[in-house]
Design an enzyme around this catalytic site. Structure first.
Site, PDB file in Angstrom:
ATOM      1  N   GLN A 229       0.828  -1.210   0.000  1.00  0.00           N
ATOM      2  CA  GLN A 229       0.000   0.000   0.000  1.00  0.00           C
ATOM      3  C   GLN A 229       0.864   1.262   0.000  1.00  0.00           C
ATOM      4  O   GLN A 229       0.336   2.365  -0.105  1.00  0.00           O
ATOM      5  CB  GLN A 229      -0.913   0.021   1.242  1.00  0.00           C
ATOM      6  CG  GLN A 229      -1.935  -1.097   1.265  1.00  0.00           C
ATOM      7  CD  GLN A 229      -2.806  -1.096   2.511  1.00  0.00           C
ATOM      8  OE1 GLN A 229      -3.069  -2.147   3.070  1.00  0.00           O
ATOM      9  NE2 GLN A 229      -3.262   0.064   2.966  1.00  0.00           N
ATOM     10  N   ARG A 376      -8.426  -0.580   8.222  1.00  0.00           N
ATOM     11  CA  ARG A 376      -9.400   0.342   7.635  1.00  0.00           C
ATOM     12  C   ARG A 376      -9.710   1.485   8.596  1.00  0.00           C
ATOM     13  O   ARG A 376     -10.868   1.784   8.892  1.00  0.00           O
ATOM     14  CB  ARG A 376     -10.668  -0.406   7.243  1.00  0.00           C
ATOM     15  CG  ARG A 376     -11.405   0.308   6.122  1.00  0.00           C
ATOM     16  CD  ARG A 376     -12.461  -0.531   5.465  1.00  0.00           C
ATOM     17  NE  ARG A 376     -13.051   0.268   4.398  1.00  0.00           N
ATOM     18  CZ  ARG A 376     -13.845  -0.210   3.463  1.00  0.00           C
ATOM     19  NH1 ARG A 376     -14.150  -1.482   3.437  1.00  0.00           N
ATOM     20  NH2 ARG A 376     -14.349   0.578   2.541  1.00  0.00           N
ATOM     21  N   CYS A 377      -8.659   2.109   9.083  1.00  0.00           N
ATOM     22  CA  CYS A 377      -8.853   3.187  10.049  1.00  0.00           C
ATOM     23  C   CYS A 377      -7.602   4.026  10.116  1.00  0.00           C
ATOM     24  O   CYS A 377      -6.524   3.577   9.770  1.00  0.00           O
ATOM     25  CB  CYS A 377      -9.235   2.594  11.395  1.00  0.00           C
ATOM     26  SG  CYS A 377      -8.140   2.809  12.765  1.00  0.00           S
ATOM     27  N   GLU A 746     -12.612   4.976   5.262  1.00  0.00           N
ATOM     28  CA  GLU A 746     -12.630   4.241   6.524  1.00  0.00           C
ATOM     29  C   GLU A 746     -13.734   4.670   7.475  1.00  0.00           C
ATOM     30  O   GLU A 746     -13.930   4.048   8.515  1.00  0.00           O
ATOM     31  CB  GLU A 746     -11.267   4.398   7.196  1.00  0.00           C
ATOM     32  CG  GLU A 746     -10.154   3.784   6.357  1.00  0.00           C
ATOM     33  CD  GLU A 746      -8.786   4.347   6.656  1.00  0.00           C
ATOM     34  OE1 GLU A 746      -8.718   5.476   7.167  1.00  0.00           O
ATOM     35  OE2 GLU A 746      -7.795   3.666   6.383  1.00  0.00           O
TER      36      GLU A 746
END
Lengths: 790, 154
Positions: A229, A376-377, A746
């Site tokens: 990523q 996802r945060c 997110e």
């Protein structure tokens, strides 16, 4: 003061497809025909395959490794151990959080699944067969599986190799003002407290992690295909770890089958594959199995949290006190901004206005997989949002105030923005009361409360859960945010070619978020080049400008801003070229939807395509040829998306099974570039929130054996269990972002777990139930009902 | 041993070990990489293909079991240069994000709408309940499959 902005932000026609259009995704064309190019799809000539030998135990001293039998298998090219890696100075590597992590174990194994050796063979099945034959002798040590055990006196030292490390403590960190908070608590009518555990979870993208390392032994060029990523940051760290010159390292992140934070850390497998390719002189491919992914790569959460609210009898919050203890596993191997050991957890004050807060955080090493990634945060905001929303709900019950009313009493008001929180954030914009009111109206809140009373009279358990979250995303301003020293700017390079077609290159990396479409829309908006004429490229460090990557909802806030800024830079040049073509003064040229015209005389115009051609064929004297530029964007602040989520559940008192009847989700993420994609992101996040609240958790037995090591034991919701969602929106643009966008990838994962849990607790609140730890498995819910009923 | 599988209408003969799974046969012997591997335990459905027209998880089928049978993968959905309605609908309804589960989802959807031209939301949700998606929350996948069904061309 910020106001809800109801305009659609659409200034371009559909054929240009700028901001606000539901442009169908460019990337879909290849995916729907099976022509995506994921890591495992890549085959290089002469490529070898790697399988990793992993520790079957959680904590043990290695007393011997025998690779003889494995080496003798036909087709095995090499067996790599920690000893060999150590000879090249590669047995250990730095993590993105300033710790070190074993690449291949040399002294001890510190968690089940840790990398001990690797077999390189001509065929993947041969590599796996031979890996079974590597014999490792272990002298078993006691396993520590909770942070409480880890910090208890006399606990066995996990990181005994680390100089100066005398216990299992990773960090202590605090935020806020203790004295002011103590004073607020002294002045309070009541103190409401809640202790809750946010269990260990795993992002589990459907594609596991992997790499193909291709090191040319003659030129020294290392091309590493990697599920990353953050390819640029990884390249720099690779250069630092391996000593290879950075210009000779090219990291290519191909199509990623999801990421969710799992593909942010650097994993030992990447490093071993690279070392093996370097030593052997052939490409080496390594693809994780699902079990390897679940037992060894970046987990998330594992936070033990206690919050206390100082409140008045009327429901006004005066202060917040939080203690958090995190389980970091054997290595502190998440990616955290250097200054924030517990990530942005201190955003835990939430959406409410009170003067004092004090947050104390500690992290501990355990014999569990390393990580603590932000699943996802944005750096642990999920845990923070969960705690404050659960706590406010608890306070409402204790004070006998409606949970919605409790929030309205304490919301930060629209006129208070920019709002300085007691732990140091400056929220940029918002209108929380409008958002919650709209969601309540949509769900029919008052009616539902009446139905709840009737349901209880019939012995039915119905609950209404609210969560109003505020996120802090888009890290971040360079004065405050860095990872491993790298400042958290991001970049965009835009080239417009003679025919008016453009290539946009970014430092971020999509994992399914639709960057190829969204970012092309920003260019279309700013320059009027049709969105279909803009190609977006990412993920190749040789061919894109430097950036910190995609996580923490930072692509739109940072790279999106960079895209707007570089487009504007080109727009200025385009105006000067147009002025030359139209024989006018540059300051008299306006650019609108791809037309450049003289102010007040729209008939005197040229198109952006005319200007593009002129940039290469007909430039005025003294002006540099070409129409391209690059912008590195250093955001002045984070952005603060928010939302109001309301869940309605029915709980079966006989079984503890709960079912979501309604899920109304209002999100305000500022300006929506592509509303279709935004809604898709929200759907996905609401599902992950449901997953964590209802079924997803990674568990261990007392010996440190990972129980949730495959998709039979680590449950992920299917379409059958997943609720249906009703989406709403408001739009308060970010005042400091060039196009007013805030980021959204997110939000729903951050905000929704508390809404689901609050709904189930609300169904049981009249019985006196105040907490059930996630996941809310039926047996836990049933037990809570039984205990409450005595 | 030698097996012949008809993949997307073309006979594919390869000499393989008996333990080779159908998914590996398709990906590494035939060279079609649209079918994916997501879990190894038959839970995720990323490897779903049509086996004599019915969806199967090709990680749970040995290649030798497919000897003499017909397999359709995502690469075989398009015909005569035209997208299958399920492909068009997945794009139109934003039924995919990272794209990794998409081939399996589309093949299950294609099989469903061939048998059931007006599937309800529950019909679709049940049909795809053997396929995991981590990105979309399934909402738009369900819509896409219903949209494809409504074309009447499934």
């Amino acid at each position: 003061m910020t106001k809800v902005d109801d305009t659609t932000h659409m200034t371009t026609p559909p054929e240009i497809g700028g901001i606000g259009h539901r442009v169908r995704r460019h990337e879909d064309a290849r995916f729907i025909e099976g022509q995506g190019n994921y890591l495992d799809d890549i085959v290089l000539p002469g490529m070898l395959h790697m399988a990793i030998v992993r520790s079957p135990v959680a904590h043990a001293r290695i007393t011997g490794i025998d690779t003889t039998a494995a080496s003798e298998v036909e087709g095995v090219v090499a067996v790599v151990t920690g000893e060999l890696m150590d000879q090249h100075g590669l047995a250990w590597m730095p993590t993105l959080s300033g710790d070190t992590q074993a690449v291949l174990a040399t002294d001890k194994v510190r968690y089940q699944g840790q990398e001990v050796a690797a077999v390189i063979a001509t065929d993947p099945a041969i590599a796996v067969d031979a890996a079974e034959l590597v014999e490792v002798d272990y002298d078993i040590l006691p396993a520590i599986t909770t942070p409480q055990q880890a910090l208890a006196p006399g606990a066995v030292l996990i990181r005994d190799e680390k100089e100066g490390q005398t216990d299992n403590r990773v960090y202590d960190w605090e935020a806020g003002d203790k004295a002011a908070t103590d004073a607020a608590f002294a002045a309070a009518d009541r103190v409401v407290s809640l202790s809750t555990f946010y269990p260990r979870s795993h992002p589990a993208p459907l594609e596991t992690c992997g790499a193909i390392a291709d090191v040319n032994s003659v030129t020294g060029q290392a091309t590493i295909y990697m599920t990353s990523q953050a390819p640029h940051a990884h390249r720099t760290l690779f250069a630092m770890v391996t000593g290879l010159p950075e210009q000779n390292i090219r990291i290519i992140s191909p199509d990623l089958g999801g990421g969710f934070g799992n593909k942010v850390p650097i994993y030992p497998g990447y490093v071993v594959a690279t070392a093996a390719s370097l030593l052997i002189g052939r490409p080496v491919k390594w693809i994780e199995t699902r079990s390897e992914n679940l037992i060894s790569t970046g987990f998330a959460r594992d936070y033990y949290m206690t919050g206390e609210l100082a409140v008045t009898n009327e429901g006004k919050i005066l202060g917040l006190r939080v203690q958090m203890l995190s389980d970091q596993g054997a290595f502190y191997a998440d990616a955290q901004p250097t200054k924030f050991k517990a990530g942005l957890f201190h955003v835990v004050t939430g959406s409410y206005d009170y003067p004092a807060a004090h947050v104390v955080c500690s992290g501990a090493y355990t014999n569990k997989a390393p990580g603590g990634v932000a699943y996802r945060c944005s750096f642990r905001i999920t845990e923070a949002s969960f705690l404050i929303e659960r706590l406010v709900q608890t306070a409402a019950y204790e004070l006998g105030i409606d949970p919605a009313e409790m929030r309205f009493k304490n919301f930060i008001q629209p006129e208070q923005f920019p709002y300085h929180t007691p732990t140091g954030f400056v929220y940029d914009s918002g209108d929380y009361p409008t958002a919650l009111r709209k969601a309540l109206d949509e769900v029919g809140y008052d009616q539902l409360r009446a139905e709840q009373v009737a349901a209880r009279a019939e012995g039915r358990l119905m609950g209404i859960g609210i969560a109003h979250f505020t996120e802090a995303v888009g890290a971040g301003p360079s004065h405050t945010y860095d990872i491993a020293g790298l400042k958290m700017f991001d970049s965009a390079e835009l080239r417009v070619h003679p025919t008016g077609k453009a290539i946009l290159k970014l430092g971020v990396m999509s994992q399914g978020q639709g960057h190829e479409t969204t970012f092309a829309q920003i260019v279309a908006e700013e320059l009027g080049i049709p969105v279909t004429d803009v190609k977006v490229m990412e993920g190749d460090t040789d061919n894109t400008p430097y950036g910190l990557g995609t996580y923490a909802s930072r692509s739109t806030p940072v790279a999106g801003a960079a895209t707007a800024m570089v487009s504007r830079q080109l727009a200025e040049k385009a105006k000067r070229i147009a002025a030359h073509l139209l024989e006018a003064a540059p300051e008299d040229i306006e650019l609108k939807a791809g037309e450049l015209f003289v102010k007040g005389t729209p008939a005197r115009s040229v198109t952006i395509q005319d200007v593009s051609l002129a940039a290469y064929t007909n430039m005025p004297d003294g002006m540099e040829h070409g129409l391209e530029g690059v912008h590195y964007y250093d955001p002045p602040n984070l952005t603060y998306p928010y939302g109001s989520y309301i869940v309605v559940v029915e709980v079966d008192p006989e079984t503890g099974v709960w079912k979501v009847e309604r899920m109304v989700a209002l999100d305000d993420c500022g300006v929506r570039i592509n509303p279709m994609i935004v809604e898709g992101q929200i759907h996905g996040g609401l599902t992950e929130g449901f997953a964590m609240s209802s079924m997803q958790w990674i568990t261990f037995d007392d010996d440190g054996n990972c129980i949730g090591s495959n998709f039979m034991d680590y449950l992920i919701p299917t379409a059958w269990e997943t609720p249906r969602f009703e989406l709403l929106e408001t739009c308060v643009p970010s005042p400091h972002h060039p196009i007013g966008a805030k980021g959204v990838g997110e939000s729903a994962t951050v905000g929704s777990p508390a809404a689901y849990v609050n709904a189930v607790i609300d169904a049981l609140a009249h019985l006196g139930v105040r907490n059930i730890d996630m996941p809310l498995l039926p047996d836990r819910v049933w037990s809570a009902i039984q205990s409450a009923q005595g | 041993m030698e097996v012949t599988v008809t993949v997307n209408g073309s006979d594919q003969t390869h000499d393989i070990e008996p333990r080779v799974l159908l998914i590996d046969f398709i990906r590494t012997r035939v060279g079609l990489t649209g079918s994916h591997i997501g879990c190894d335990t038959s839970n995720c459905g990323a490897c779903t293909v049509l086996f004599d027209g019915k969806p199967v998880k090709s990680c749970t089928v040995l290649a030798v079991q497919a000897d003499g049978h017909a397999v359709t993968t995502v690469e075989g959905l398009k015909s005569n240069g035209t997208l299958h309605p399920i492909q068009a609908a997945f794009k139109e309804e934003h039924g995919l994000q990272c794209g990794f589960c998409t081939p399996g989802m589309m093949l299950v959807g294609a099989a469903l709408i061939e048998a059931n031209t007006e599937p309800s939301v529950d019909d679709v949700r049940w049909a795809i309940s053997g396929n995991l998606c981590r990105c979309t929350g399934y909402m738009n996948i369900v819509t896409a499959i219903q949209t494809a069904a409504a074309t009447g061309e499934g």
